[in-house]
Design an enzyme around this catalytic site. Structure first.
Site, PDB file in Angstrom:
ATOM      1  N   TYR A 230     -10.073  -0.773  -0.416  1.00  0.00           N
ATOM      2  CA  TYR A 230      -8.594  -0.338  -1.144  1.00  0.00           C
ATOM      3  C   TYR A 230      -9.119   0.990  -1.504  1.00  0.00           C
ATOM      4  O   TYR A 230      -8.500   1.789  -1.136  1.00  0.00           O
ATOM      5  CB  TYR A 230      -8.507  -1.439  -2.390  1.00  0.00           C
ATOM      6  CG  TYR A 230      -7.707  -0.706  -3.431  1.00  0.00           C
ATOM      7  CD1 TYR A 230      -5.950  -1.280  -2.888  1.00  0.00           C
ATOM      8  CD2 TYR A 230      -7.866   0.029  -4.326  1.00  0.00           C
ATOM      9  CE1 TYR A 230      -5.175  -0.837  -4.068  1.00  0.00           C
ATOM     10  CE2 TYR A 230      -6.778   0.516  -5.241  1.00  0.00           C
ATOM     11  CZ  TYR A 230      -5.427   0.181  -4.902  1.00  0.00           C
ATOM     12  OH  TYR A 230      -4.467   0.497  -5.591  1.00  0.00           O
TER      13      TYR A 230
ATOM     14  N   ASP B 162       3.293  -4.090 -10.791  1.00  0.00           N
ATOM     15  CA  ASP B 162       3.269  -5.423 -11.337  1.00  0.00           C
ATOM     16  C   ASP B 162       3.840  -5.478 -12.910  1.00  0.00           C
ATOM     17  O   ASP B 162       4.608  -6.414 -13.118  1.00  0.00           O
ATOM     18  CB  ASP B 162       1.620  -5.904 -11.524  1.00  0.00           C
ATOM     19  CG  ASP B 162       0.738  -5.866 -10.207  1.00  0.00           C
ATOM     20  OD1 ASP B 162       1.619  -5.701  -9.190  1.00  0.00           O
ATOM     21  OD2 ASP B 162      -0.327  -6.137 -10.212  1.00  0.00           O
TER      22      ASP B 162
ATOM     23  N   HIS C  18       0.702  -1.043   0.095  1.00  0.00           N
ATOM     24  CA  HIS C  18       0.023   0.167  -0.114  1.00  0.00           C
ATOM     25  C   HIS C  18       0.906   1.212  -0.010  1.00  0.00           C
ATOM     26  O   HIS C  18       0.520   2.331   0.632  1.00  0.00           O
ATOM     27  CB  HIS C  18      -1.033   0.221   1.351  1.00  0.00           C
ATOM     28  CG  HIS C  18      -2.144  -0.940   0.940  1.00  0.00           C
ATOM     29  ND1 HIS C  18      -3.133  -1.033   0.188  1.00  0.00           N
ATOM     30  CD2 HIS C  18      -2.288  -2.363   1.644  1.00  0.00           C
ATOM     31  CE1 HIS C  18      -4.069  -1.813   0.345  1.00  0.00           C
ATOM     32  NE2 HIS C  18      -3.466  -2.611   0.869  1.00  0.00           N
ATOM     33  N   THR C  19       2.111   1.194  -0.502  1.00  0.00           N
ATOM     34  CA  THR C  19       3.074   2.428  -0.599  1.00  0.00           C
ATOM     35  C   THR C  19       2.988   2.839  -2.253  1.00  0.00           C
ATOM     36  O   THR C  19       3.463   4.048  -2.375  1.00  0.00           O
ATOM     37  CB  THR C  19       4.298   2.037  -0.319  1.00  0.00           C
ATOM     38  OG1 THR C  19       4.694   0.646  -0.964  1.00  0.00           O
ATOM     39  CG2 THR C  19       4.536   1.636   1.436  1.00  0.00           C
TER      40      THR C  19
HETATM   41 MG    MG Z   1      -3.968  -8.134 -11.454  1.00  0.00          MG
END
Ligand code: MG
Ligand code: ADP
Length: 391
Positions: free
Chosen positions: A227, A178, A39-40
């Site tokens: 989130y 990602d 969560h950074t």
């Molecule tokens: Mg994904």
């Protein structure tokens, strides 16, 4: 979907089954696990993902017409989408067409193509099958369109196109960790990524350790709404603290002393969210230092502090994640572990002594079953390198 290894031949055979004939190429992109820095990313902070030895494959062949014909081992049928499609379809192909659109918007070459996909990465487990799909598709499409520049020259265009595809076409409010991991990863190392400056550094992982990703088998409904709420709370923390710290742009600019001094002036819940982000940013370099020196007790303490902060200050853990962390800490070969990903289910990440990894997996599975009456899935993974065209 299974995690069984997929070969270039498997991908070519799948392509032949869907479209007939042979593909021009097979691209491969790895999944990832985030070691620390949770969560950074959306707070301009530090993250430390490692690409893992599970990948998504894209077998492709160029078409003369400006259309994408898309098929996946994991879904039935062939979907045909014009490159100039005006709106998403609302299915898995949006990750691919979204990336292709964003590539074209960034000036990258995109041509019509047939693409067949298969993945070793379990979807929705927090190993980022979506970014692997985007990057395998993006790299394959680039090469099919004749762009032969080496990957380092294309990296950030590809990363940001994958992210934009997912944000704009799929509607997932994701950062670029990602995609960056899939494009920039090196085997044997984790990727220290500064989400503000985009600077990167490779942190070697000691060879005596493997990654053990333990899936709780749950994903609570709360995940998405919480989130979005955490993102708003972080913005509220910046707004509140900016009254005392003029020019403050994000929680990245806040250090523990500032929070100590002004945290009492803002909403207490918001202050705790900020404390997680500020302390987590400080834990990332601490974890890198511990990894560099193979200081497992230090790494164990840093990972444990990260988990406690996510549980108590950020409040994104859940009983299953806490139980999995406790089960791992008591298992043979355990070196360090914590929850990973957004929270409310999904996985924990652990470093485990390689020679004890099977015993670790068996012990965690039995202990988790006893605690939660659920089956855990333990993935023992090596690190992997960046996306490639398979030779
Ligand atoms: Mg994904
Ligand atoms: P994660 O990225 O954590 O695995 P996401 O929900 O972000 O989870 O992405 C999973 C989605 O990505 C799947 O529901 C599917 O739409 C798509 N996807 C992933 N891998 C494939 C694949 N091999 N073929 C088709 N779609 C895939």
């Amino acid at each position: 979907m299974s995690t069984a290894p997929i070969s270039r031949e498997d991908a070519a055979a799948g392509f032949r089954g869907a479209f007939g004939g042979a593909p021009d190429l097979v691209a491969r992109a790895p999944g990832r696990v985030n070691l620390i820095g949770e969560h950074t990313d959306y707070n301009d902070g530090l993250v430390l993902p490692a690409a893992v030895s599970l990948a998504t494959f894209a077998a492709g062949r160029r078409l003369p017409a400006p259309v994408l014909r898309l098929a996946s081992r994991e879904f039935p049928g062939v979907v045909e989408v014009p490159l100039a499609a005006r709106r998403p379809r609302g299915d898995w192909t949006d990750y691919v067409t979204g990336t292709a659109r964003a590539m074209a918007a960034r000036g990258l070459a995109v041509a019509g193509a047939e693409l067949w996909f298969a993945s070793e990465i379990p979807p929705g487990a927090g190993l980022s099958s979506s970014a692997a799909l985007e990057i395998a598709a993006g790299l394959g499409l680039l090469r099919l369109a004749g762009d032969a520049r080496p990957l380092p020259a294309l990296s950030w265009d590809l990363i940001l196109a994958g992210q934009a595809g997912e944000r704009e076409w799929v509607g997932a409010n994701c950062g670029f960790m990602d995609q960056a991991s899939a494009v920039l990863a090196r085997a044997g190392a984790a990727l220290l990524l500064d989400c503000r400056s985009r600077e990167t550094e490779y942190i070697p992982l000691p060879a005596e350790a493997v990654l053990a990703v333990c899936h709780t088998g749950v994903r609570h409904e709360l995940a998405t709404s919480a989130y979005n709420q955490r993102r708003r709370e972080c913005e509220a923390a910046v707004a509140g603290l900016a009254a005392h710290l003029p020019g403050l742009r994000s929680l990245r600019d806040v250090n523990p002393e500032m929070l100590e001094r002004y945290g009492g002036e803002i909403d207490p819940v918001v202050a705790r969210r900020a404390r997680h982000v500020v302390t987590e940013n400080a834990r990332v370099p601490a974890a890198c230092a511990a990894l560099r020196t193979g200081d497992w007790p230090r790494l164990r303490a840093v990972f444990a502090a990260s988990h406690a902060s996510l549980r108590d200050d950020y409040e994104v853990s859940c009983p299953e994640l806490d139980a999995m962390v406790e089960a791992a800490a008591a298992a043979p070969g355990f070196l360090a572990g914590r929850m990973t990903g957004g929270g409310f289910g999904g996985c924990t990440v652990n470093l485990v002594a390689a020679d004890l990894a099977p015993a670790f997996a068996a012990a965690v599975t039995a202990d988790y079953q006893a605690r939660m009456h659920r089956r855990a899935r333990v993935f023992l993974l090596a690190t992997a390198g960046s996306a490639t065209i398979e030779p």
